[in-house]
Design a protein around this motif. Structure first.
Motif, mmCIF file in Angstrom:
data_model
loop_
_atom_site.group_PDB
_atom_site.id
_atom_site.type_symbol
_atom_site.label_atom_id
_atom_site.label_comp_id
_atom_site.label_asym_id
_atom_site.label_seq_id
_atom_site.Cartn_x
_atom_site.Cartn_y
_atom_site.Cartn_z
ATOM 1 N N GLU A 36 0.858 -1.206 0.000
ATOM 2 C CA GLU A 36 0.000 0.000 0.000
ATOM 3 C C GLU A 36 0.884 1.243 0.000
ATOM 4 O OE1 GLU A 36 -2.661 -0.102 3.264
ATOM 5 O OE2 GLU A 36 -3.666 -1.978 2.638
ATOM 6 N N LEU A 37 0.571 2.132 -0.909
ATOM 7 C CA LEU A 37 1.297 3.392 -1.029
ATOM 8 C C LEU A 37 0.439 4.512 -0.484
ATOM 9 C CD1 LEU A 37 2.798 2.981 -4.622
ATOM 10 C CD2 LEU A 37 3.899 2.525 -2.425
ATOM 11 N N HIS A 38 0.902 5.258 0.463
ATOM 12 C CA HIS A 38 0.193 6.385 1.058
ATOM 13 C C HIS A 38 0.937 7.651 0.708
ATOM 14 C CE1 HIS A 38 -2.417 3.794 3.521
ATOM 15 N NE2 HIS A 38 -1.334 3.028 3.670
ATOM 16 N N GLN A 39 0.158 8.636 0.114
ATOM 17 C CA GLN A 39 0.782 9.917 -0.265
ATOM 18 C C GLN A 39 0.661 10.883 0.894
ATOM 19 O OE1 GLN A 39 -0.886 11.628 -3.750
ATOM 20 N NE2 GLN A 39 0.609 13.294 -3.880
ATOM 21 N N ALA A 40 1.749 11.450 1.274
ATOM 22 C CA ALA A 40 1.746 12.385 2.402
ATOM 23 C C ALA A 40 1.010 13.667 2.022
ATOM 24 C CB ALA A 40 3.172 12.703 2.819
ATOM 25 N N SER A 41 0.149 14.177 2.944
ATOM 26 C CA SER A 41 -0.591 15.439 2.678
ATOM 27 C C SER A 41 0.302 16.629 3.006
ATOM 28 C CB SER A 41 -1.852 15.458 3.520
ATOM 29 O OG SER A 41 -1.528 15.407 4.895
#
Length: 444
Positions: free
Chosen positions: A434-439
């Motif tokens: 899972e890839l999570h994009q930082a806000s």
């Protein structure tokens, strides 16, 4: 002929005396009509023997040669007699000479020349025996070094003189005295007795090991007992021939006992342990064992001191018998007992796992080496893994899963094919990333 040999060593003087004596005999024979007649008889006997051999030898070889492949007792006897056919010529010459000897002594009152001829033909027979008939290397050497020289002395009429001389010489060993003749007689008798003992032991051991109705451990015990009995009898016969009373060995036996008690404890322990192993039958030839240090191998030979193990990569391990008594040894074979193995596999979580045991057990049972007793194949659920449901099938076989046997490999093939035929998926590891994009603030 007169020579002054007073200043020469004694053996040179004795050799000169023998040479002069021989010359006198030869001159007497050359000047005697009776001697020439006996020479003629010897030549005639040899010629008749040679002509007879040319006729008899092919016939004897044809009669004594059995048909190819025959193994009966009569065929064995015929093959044994065939070995001695080369002796036909010297023995016939000896026999014909013996017939002429009586006639010669009746006419001339003398038979020294013809007696020498008979001894010479016996020497020829001994030479043929050593060169053409004896095949064993040890006996051939014994014949060349002992039999032929003795027969040569006998032919020349010097055997009695040599024997008397050897009987006069003495050899001391502590409180025991031997004559040189006794030593030579002991060496000859010992060589022959222990060769016969070795041959008898080989024949007896081969016969015992053919008795398949006996347990392997019992065969080993019988073979060892026969070996001790044969060589013990040979030793006692040798002592009797040499003239050593067994009571005189008591002191030596006591010394050996003290040595065993103090300096040879390990060796004595291994010998005693070997006897215990044979009596109890805990491990014998053919068993596959695992030692306390993790080494494994098949017992290929047992000796009085150690067990010889052969690993599946061809190495031999010599294990003292004491280790089989004092350490933990795992015997996987025990001469044909069944062993249990298991094969692990997994199936997909999409599978109806209630169907798996019956499919796998039926597939594994098809293997010709898998047993129904003590238990048939048994498939068990072992757990829920990361990628699939884990199973294991237990099965029993007669043998070791190593070397020429590939039980586990064969069972895994059967499981693979059975699961494929029934549409059951064998999983492989899956990973979900899972890839999570930082806000953060939007770029201008």
């Amino acid at each position: 002929m007169n020579f002054d040999l007073a200043d020469q060593p004694e053996f040179v003087q004795q050799a000169a005396d023998y040479a002069l004596h021989g010359w006198e005999i030869a001159r007497e024979w050359l000047m005697s009509p009776a001697a020439w007649s006996q020479f003629g008889l010897l030549v005639a006997a040899f010629v008749i023997a040679w002509l007879s051999t040319r006729k008899l030898r092919p016939w004897l070889e044809r009669v004594l040669t059995p048909e190819a492949g025959r193994t009966s007792a009569l065929a064995t006897i015929r093959r044994f007699l065939l070995i001695f056919v080369p002796l036909l010529l010297p023995l016939l010459a000896f026999a014909f000479t013996g017939v002429g000897e009586g006639l010669t002594r009746a006419i001339f009152g003398s038979g020294a020349v013809i007696a020498f001829g008979k001894r010479f033909f016996l020497l020829l027979a001994a030479r043929v025996l050593v060169r053409e008939i004896i095949k064993d290397g040890f006996l051939k050497v014994l014949g060349r070094l002992i039999l032929l020289p003795v027969m040569a002395l006998y032919t020349l009429g010097l055997l009695d003189a040599a024997t008397d001389r050897l009987n006069e010489l003495t050899v001391s060993l502590g409180n025991i005295e031997f004559t040189a003749m006794a030593v030579i007689r002991g060496l000859i008798a010992g060589s022959i007795l222990f060769w016969l003992g070795r041959w008898s032991n080989d024949q007896t051991g081969a016969y015992i090991h053919k008795q398949e109705e006996m347990r392997p451990a019992t065969r080993q015990i019988a073979a060892k007992a026969a070996e001790f009995a044969i060589f013990g009898l040979a030793f006692m016969l040798l002592m009797n021939i040499v003239g050593i009373p067994l009571t005189s060995l008591a002191v030596m036996g006591g010394a050996i006992g003290v040595g065993l008690g103090f300096g040879l404890q390990k060796i004595a322990s291994n010998y005693i342990s070997g006897i215990i192993l044979l009596l109890e039958g805990q491990a014998t030839v053919g068993d596959y064992v695992e030692l306390d240090n993790g080494q494994t191998g098949t017992i290929v030979k047992t000796t009085a001191r150690a067990m010889i193990l052969e690993t599946y990569d061809g190495r031999w391990i010599v294990v003292p018998n004491e280790d089989f008594i004092t350490t933990r040894i795992i015997n996987y074979s025990d001469q044909g007992s069944a062993n249990r193995y298991e094969a692990d596999f997994s199936v997909s979580y999409k599978t109806d796992i209630n169907l798996v045991p019956a499919i796998v057990e039926a597939a594994v049972a098809q293997h010709p080496g898998v047993l129904d007793l003590p238990y048939p194949p048994d498939c068990e659920l072992r757990g829920f893994g990361d990628s699939g449901v884990d199973f294991a099938v237990e099965f029993w076989v007669n043998g070791i899963d190593d070397g020429p046997n590939k039980y586990t490999s064969d069972v895994l093939f059967l499981i693979w094919n059975a699961l494929k035929d029934n549409g059951i998926e064998i999983p492989y590891p899956h990973r979900v990333v899972e890839l999570h994009q930082a806000s953060g603030p939007a770029a201008p």
